[in-house]
Design a protein around this motif. Structure first.
Motif, PDB file in Angstrom:
ATOM      1  N   LEU A 206      26.781  10.771  -3.698  1.00  8.93           N
ATOM      2  CA  LEU A 206      25.609  11.078  -4.519  1.00  8.93           C
ATOM      3  C   LEU A 206      25.993  11.335  -5.972  1.00  8.93           C
ATOM      4  O   LEU A 206      25.225  11.019  -6.887  1.00  8.93           O
ATOM      5  CB  LEU A 206      24.853  12.272  -3.930  1.00  8.93           C
ATOM      6  CG  LEU A 206      24.240  12.002  -2.540  1.00  8.93           C
ATOM      7  CD1 LEU A 206      23.434  13.204  -2.049  1.00  8.93           C
ATOM      8  CD2 LEU A 206      23.363  10.755  -2.560  1.00  8.93           C
TER       9      LEU A 206
ATOM     10  N   THR B  69      28.284   9.734  -7.460  1.00 11.65           N
ATOM     11  CA  THR B  69      28.450   8.384  -8.001  1.00 11.65           C
ATOM     12  C   THR B  69      27.105   7.810  -8.410  1.00 11.65           C
ATOM     13  O   THR B  69      26.992   7.127  -9.436  1.00 11.65           O
ATOM     14  CB  THR B  69      29.101   7.467  -6.949  1.00 11.65           C
ATOM     15  OG1 THR B  69      30.315   8.055  -6.506  1.00 11.65           O
ATOM     16  CG2 THR B  69      29.370   6.098  -7.537  1.00 11.65           C
ATOM     17  N   ILE B  70      26.097   8.099  -7.618  1.00  8.44           N
ATOM     18  CA  ILE B  70      24.758   7.612  -7.959  1.00  8.44           C
ATOM     19  C   ILE B  70      24.273   8.238  -9.259  1.00  8.44           C
ATOM     20  O   ILE B  70      23.713   7.550 -10.121  1.00  8.44           O
ATOM     21  CB  ILE B  70      23.781   7.909  -6.802  1.00  8.44           C
ATOM     22  CG1 ILE B  70      24.072   6.945  -5.651  1.00  8.44           C
ATOM     23  CG2 ILE B  70      22.335   7.794  -7.265  1.00  8.44           C
ATOM     24  CD1 ILE B  70      23.024   6.945  -4.569  1.00  8.44           C
ATOM     25  N   ARG B  71      24.519   9.516  -9.414  1.00 10.39           N
ATOM     26  CA  ARG B  71      24.115  10.168 -10.670  1.00 10.39           C
ATOM     27  C   ARG B  71      24.879   9.577 -11.858  1.00 10.39           C
ATOM     28  O   ARG B  71      24.346   9.428 -12.953  1.00 10.39           O
ATOM     29  CB  ARG B  71      24.344  11.680 -10.574  1.00 10.39           C
ATOM     30  CG  ARG B  71      23.416  12.381  -9.590  1.00 10.39           C
ATOM     31  CD  ARG B  71      23.460  13.896  -9.737  1.00 10.39           C
ATOM     32  NE  ARG B  71      24.751  14.456  -9.369  1.00 10.39           N
ATOM     33  CZ  ARG B  71      25.129  14.757  -8.116  1.00 10.39           C
ATOM     34  NH1 ARG B  71      24.294  14.555  -7.118  1.00 10.39           N
ATOM     35  NH2 ARG B  71      26.324  15.260  -7.883  1.00 10.39           N
TER      36      ARG B  71
ATOM     37  N   HIS C 247      25.909   6.497 -12.093  1.00 14.18           N
ATOM     38  CA  HIS C 247      25.246   5.226 -12.375  1.00 14.18           C
ATOM     39  C   HIS C 247      23.980   5.458 -13.197  1.00 14.18           C
ATOM     40  O   HIS C 247      23.663   4.692 -14.113  1.00 14.18           O
ATOM     41  CB  HIS C 247      24.897   4.508 -11.067  1.00 14.18           C
ATOM     42  CG  HIS C 247      25.980   3.621 -10.549  1.00 14.18           C
ATOM     43  ND1 HIS C 247      26.244   2.389 -11.078  1.00 14.18           N
ATOM     44  CD2 HIS C 247      26.865   3.791  -9.553  1.00 14.18           C
ATOM     45  CE1 HIS C 247      27.261   1.839 -10.424  1.00 14.18           C
ATOM     46  NE2 HIS C 247      27.658   2.672  -9.498  1.00 14.18           N
TER      47      HIS C 247
END
Lengths: 186, 186
Positions: B137, B139-141, B143
């Motif tokens: 998660l 990593t998603i932030r 991105h």
DNA sequence: GTCTATACCCGGATAGAC
DNA sequence: GTCTATCCGGGTATAGAC
């Protein structure tokens, strides 16, 4: 889900795949025919032109997008729901989202021949996110939220990687939505 | 800034403009020659191929980008400064940023022939933003924050519209940076 | 440094047999 | 519904004169 694998359906599947990987302009009719196992002439029995293959692919997603925005004119959605809907649309038509705004030729096709001006579809979204009496900086925040829904959804689904059944993990969806909301709220 | 408007420089300027508007694949040598007021043959006196024109355009921005990431291996930047630097890079090479990830053919050119794998340049940025022991998660932030710096910078400069001297309004820059930081911070 | 002319290839699309 | 054969246009690139 798809009833039968008619030749037409197969062509669309192959085209969606190749367009996503090589771009619309970068994919030739011959490429599609090769994957299909036939000649280019056979393709033209099913579709009158390359552009028509693209149009067939884009029709449904475009309609869904338009439907969302039209519905918002009657009953405006709160940002959280609008952003959620945008994430879902991006996830559903993952490959198409990639195609659309990466190839200028595709943009032209869309804006030229589709019912709506379509470039202004994006502007509608931004306006809806920015709110009724938005100043310049609010517009920027709207762009930020929109950018997150679209691009991070695609990134997350690529991350999920190999087999990943074209389904966005609910936890990922929640995280993207929250990030978009944070970007939006001053 | 540019010393003299040599023919070579003029070609690069025209190419940058056309590539940004029509894409690399969508722009022909003939297009560039027409704008230049000469024939295609004349162009080949200055550049050995179309790809070389693109390479000449991308060399500086790519170097700056690489320099930033290399420097970070020694002294890691705090997120705020890294995001700020990414905004500035996007603003400086505005047209190029558009070209790069919109055309699959261009991506291929870059990954094929440049010193670094370059697809992993993006991954480095994500890793740096996500932090050392990042979970999925985070990593998603990362991105999300990256997406904001890149895309919203471009959007803001298009918004600025007509003459706008390729300069990003400082107020806009601050707003983009804050939106990116909010997207990053859980 | 720029021209004319042209080679060469590849892409989209069509004709007509099967 | 698929084939062979082919046309046409446009794109990159080159040769060689000026």
């Amino acid at each position: 889900m798809s009833p039968a694998s008619s030749t037409k359906e197969r062509i669309l599947g192959i085209a969606r795949d190749l367009f996503a990987r090589q771009g619309y302009t970068g994919t030739s009719i011959a490429d599609i025919a090769r994957e299909l196992g036939t000649t280019t002439a056979a393709l033209y029995y099913h579709f009158p032109s390359k552009a028509d293959i693209l149009r067939a692919l884009l029709a449904d997603p475009m309609a869904a997008y338009t439907r969302l925005l039209d519905g918002m004119r009657d009953t405006p959605l709160p940002p959280e729901e609008l952003l959620g809907a945008l994430i879902d649309l991006a996830a559903e038509s993952r490959e198409l989202a990639v195609i659309i705004d990466r190839d200028p030729a595709v943009l032209k096709l869309i804006t030229d021949q589709l019912p709506q001006p379509s470039e202004q579809l994006n502007e509608q979204v931004i306006a809806a996110l920015a709110g009724p009496d938005a100043d310049h900086l609010a517009t920027i925040r709207a762009h930020a939220a929109y950018s997150v829904t679209k691009n991070v959804t695609l990134a997350a689904m690529s991350l999920g990687a190999p087999g990943a059944d074209n389904k966005l993990d609910p936890a990922d969806r929640a995280e993207i939505l929250h990030a978009a909301l944070r970007a939006l709220d001053q």
